[in-house]
Design a protein around this motif. Sequence first.
Motif, PDB file in Angstrom:
ATOM      1  N   PRO A 102       0.839  -1.200   0.000  1.00 15.37           N
ATOM      2  CA  PRO A 102       0.000   0.000   0.000  1.00 15.37           C
ATOM      3  C   PRO A 102       0.872   1.248   0.000  1.00 15.37           C
ATOM      4  O   PRO A 102       1.977   1.259   0.548  1.00 15.37           O
ATOM      5  CB  PRO A 102      -0.800  -0.113   1.296  1.00 15.37           C
ATOM      6  N   VAL A 103       0.368   2.314  -0.635  1.00 14.55           N
ATOM      7  CA  VAL A 103       1.139   3.546  -0.724  1.00 14.55           C
ATOM      8  C   VAL A 103       0.187   4.741  -0.685  1.00 14.55           C
ATOM      9  O   VAL A 103      -0.917   4.678  -1.217  1.00 14.55           O
ATOM     10  CB  VAL A 103       2.007   3.576  -2.006  1.00 14.55           C
ATOM     11  N   SER A 104       0.612   5.792  -0.023  1.00 14.47           N
ATOM     12  CA  SER A 104      -0.083   7.080  -0.032  1.00 14.47           C
ATOM     13  C   SER A 104       0.963   8.166  -0.189  1.00 14.47           C
ATOM     14  O   SER A 104       2.024   8.109   0.428  1.00 14.47           O
ATOM     15  CB  SER A 104      -0.847   7.315   1.268  1.00 14.47           C
ATOM     16  N   THR A 105       0.664   9.160  -1.017  1.00 13.51           N
ATOM     17  CA  THR A 105       1.610  10.240  -1.240  1.00 13.51           C
ATOM     18  C   THR A 105       0.871  11.474  -1.741  1.00 13.51           C
ATOM     19  O   THR A 105      -0.304  11.401  -2.109  1.00 13.51           O
ATOM     20  CB  THR A 105       2.717   9.821  -2.231  1.00 13.51           C
ATOM     21  N   LYS A 106       1.571  12.578  -1.763  1.00 14.27           N
ATOM     22  CA  LYS A 106       1.011  13.810  -2.294  1.00 14.27           C
ATOM     23  C   LYS A 106       0.960  13.744  -3.818  1.00 14.27           C
ATOM     24  O   LYS A 106       1.797  13.087  -4.438  1.00 14.27           O
ATOM     25  CB  LYS A 106       1.871  15.006  -1.883  1.00 14.27           C
TER      26      LYS A 106
END
Length: 127
Positions: A102-106
Motif C-alpha cells: 500500500p502507498v499514499s503520497t502527495k
Amino acid sequence: YAYIYDGRNNQVIISVIDITSKNDDGSYKTTFYMNVKDYTDYQNCENTYYGFTKHYDILTHITLYNQSTQLETMSINILASFLETNKKWGLISAVSFRPFMPVSTKILFTKEPLEITPDLINIKRRY
C-alpha cells in the motif's frame, strides 16, 4: 495534469486526468492516464484507470479502477476544491505493484502542463 514524486528513482511521474460527462448520480466520468511520456499522446501510458469524481463543498474525491485489473483501485482526495487556483495538492492512496504494497503520497494537480525541472523534482522538500 497530475504529478507524483517517485522516491524509488528520484523522478516525477506525469499523469493526465480527464473529467468528462456527468453521471445521473451527480458524479463525473473520470479517466486517469498514469506515467505518460508525451503530453500530446497521453493515452499511450503505463496504466489507465477508469472511475468517477464527486465534488463536495470543501473536498473533491476521485475513485479509480485499473483498466487491466479491478483489484487495483486508487483513491484521490483534493482539499479546498472551491478555490480557483492553477495548482492544487491532493492525497493519492493505492496499491503499488513495484513492489506490492500500500502507498499514499502527495499529488500535484495543474491546469496546464509543467516542465519537469530540477526545481519540480525537489518540490517534495518544500511541501
